[in-house]
Design a protein around this motif. Structure first.
Motif, short mmCIF file in Angstrom:
data_model
loop_
_atom_site.label_atom_id
_atom_site.label_comp_id
_atom_site.label_asym_id
_atom_site.label_seq_id
_atom_site.Cartn_x
_atom_site.Cartn_y
_atom_site.Cartn_z
N TYR A 13 0.95 -1.16 0.06
CA TYR A 13 -0.18 -0.12 -0.09
C TYR A 13 0.76 1.12 -0.04
N ARG A 14 0.38 2.24 -0.35
CA ARG A 14 0.83 3.58 -0.75
C ARG A 14 0.38 4.49 0.28
N VAL A 15 1.12 5.11 1.14
CA VAL A 15 0.49 5.97 2.09
C VAL A 15 1.14 7.24 2.32
N THR A 16 0.22 8.29 2.24
CA THR A 16 0.76 9.80 2.13
C THR A 16 0.49 10.40 3.46
N TYR A 17 1.67 10.68 4.08
CA TYR A 17 1.24 11.17 5.28
C TYR A 17 2.27 12.26 5.86
N THR A 18 2.08 12.91 6.94
CA THR A 18 2.87 14.21 7.44
C THR A 18 3.33 13.51 8.85
N HIS A 19 4.61 13.79 9.10
CA HIS A 19 5.03 13.23 10.31
C HIS A 19 6.36 14.12 10.71
N GLY A 20 6.89 13.95 11.82
CA GLY A 20 8.29 14.34 12.40
C GLY A 20 7.90 15.65 13.32
N TYR A 21 8.89 16.10 14.01
CA TYR A 21 9.12 17.07 14.96
C TYR A 21 9.33 18.42 14.44
N ALA A 22 8.44 19.57 14.55
CA ALA A 22 8.68 20.98 14.43
C ALA A 22 10.08 21.39 14.75
N GLN A 23 10.57 20.71 15.81
CA GLN A 23 11.94 20.87 16.42
C GLN A 23 12.54 19.71 16.71
N VAL A 24 13.65 19.49 16.66
CA VAL A 24 14.50 18.59 16.76
C VAL A 24 14.33 18.26 18.46
N PRO A 25 13.88 17.02 18.92
CA PRO A 25 13.96 16.82 20.59
C PRO A 25 15.23 17.29 21.17
N PRO A 26 15.08 18.28 22.35
CA PRO A 26 16.56 18.68 23.05
C PRO A 26 17.50 17.51 23.31
N ASP A 27 16.93 16.37 23.52
CA ASP A 27 17.78 15.18 23.91
C ASP A 27 18.73 14.66 22.68
N VAL A 28 17.95 14.76 21.70
CA VAL A 28 18.56 14.46 20.41
C VAL A 28 19.49 15.23 20.14
N VAL A 29 19.46 16.77 20.07
CA VAL A 29 20.09 17.75 19.80
C VAL A 29 21.51 17.22 20.74
N ALA A 30 21.44 17.16 21.97
CA ALA A 30 22.41 16.94 23.05
C ALA A 30 23.40 15.73 22.43
N VAL A 31 22.79 14.86 22.33
CA VAL A 31 23.62 13.67 21.61
C VAL A 31 24.22 14.10 20.41
N ALA A 32 23.73 14.57 19.72
CA ALA A 32 24.31 14.85 18.26
C ALA A 32 25.72 15.80 18.65
N CYS A 33 25.23 16.77 19.62
CA CYS A 33 26.35 17.70 19.89
C CYS A 33 27.46 17.09 20.57
N GLN A 34 27.34 16.11 21.65
CA GLN A 34 28.38 15.44 22.33
C GLN A 34 29.17 14.49 21.78
N MET A 35 28.42 13.96 20.75
CA MET A 35 29.20 12.94 19.52
C MET A 35 30.17 14.09 18.53
N THR A 36 29.62 14.94 18.15
CA THR A 36 30.29 15.98 17.32
C THR A 36 31.75 16.77 18.45
N LEU A 37 31.47 17.11 19.29
CA LEU A 37 32.27 17.95 19.99
C LEU A 37 33.45 17.03 20.52
N ARG A 38 33.09 15.49 20.80
CA ARG A 38 34.11 14.67 21.64
C ARG A 38 34.79 14.44 20.27
N THR A 39 34.49 14.57 18.96
CA THR A 39 35.53 14.14 17.82
C THR A 39 36.13 15.38 17.55
N LEU A 40 35.50 16.50 17.50
CA LEU A 40 36.09 17.85 17.13
C LEU A 40 37.32 18.32 18.04
N THR A 41 37.21 18.29 19.30
CA THR A 41 38.14 18.68 20.05
C THR A 41 38.98 17.63 20.58
#
Length: 205
Positions: free
Chosen positions: A124-152
């Motif tokens: 079946y083909r489904v057309t729908y709208t999904h997702g967050y208007a803003q990325v959840p804060p804990d997901v942003v935090a994890v992305a930053c931790q991963m990046t800063l750990r490598t960057l610095t």
């Protein structure tokens, strides 16, 4: 697809502006961190309007792969053996992530092949709208931790670590910590609540 954190998010946590060398690498590292998070969770996190996916039904139910689901716009049965695709009316969305399909009794002039064992559509083909208007804060935090750990990290080049205790010696190769973005066990635990452990086969169009 957009990264799950921004340079401004990194600066806010680092407490200083990025150096010129760091700024050269930051976009690629943020993209890597975002890809690992999306791969681990199976979620996009960013909002998509009228996204279209093809799903295989299981027990008369379709499970939508992306959450939160804001709106289901259309469900179409994909025809097989020359039968046309048909927009369905007899389906019910549970308000979370599942669509319960009817038996096709509401469709006028339903192709005869649908009633054959090998003719009823399985996808079946489904057309729908999904997702967050803003990325959840804990997901942003994890992305930053991963990046800063490598960057610095000062360790840009891998090497060999060896240790000797009495007659025993130990030797291992270690990759440069400042080269590759990684996802730690602690970060996985933060992301586990976004994972979907079961689902249907998805083909994105």
């Amino acid at each position: 697809m957009e990264s799950l954190a921004t340079e401004a998010d990194l600066v806010a946590r680092l407490g200083r502006d990025l150096t010129d060398d760091e700024r050269v690498r930051v976009c690629a590292l943020l993209a890597d961190a975002s890809a690992l998070i999306r791969g681990y969770t199976g979620r996009d996190f960013t909002q998509a309007v009228d996204d279209t996916v093809v799903l295989r039904a299981t027990g008369g139910t379709l499970r939508l792969p992306q959450r939160p689901v804001i709106e289901v716009k259309r469900v179409e049965a994909i025809g097989v053996s020359g039968a046309p695709d048909i927009t369905l009316a007899d389906w019910l969305f549970d308000g979370i992530d599942q669509i319960r399909l009817g038996e096709g009794n509401w469709i006028i002039n339903l192709p005869e092949i649908w009633w054959d064992d090998d003719g009823f559509p399985g996808t079946y083909r489904v057309t729908y709208t999904h997702g967050y208007a803003q990325v959840p804060p804990d997901v942003v935090a994890v992305a930053c931790q991963m990046t800063l750990r490598t960057l610095t990290s000062p360790a840009m080049v891998g090497g060999v670590t060896s240790e000797t205790v009495g007659p025993y010696s130990y030797r291992s190769e270690t990759p440069g910590q400042g080269l590759a973005v990684t996802l730690t066990d602690a970060e996985r635990r933060v992301l586990d609540r976004y994972r979907t452990t079961t689902g249907t086969i998805t083909v994105r169009i």
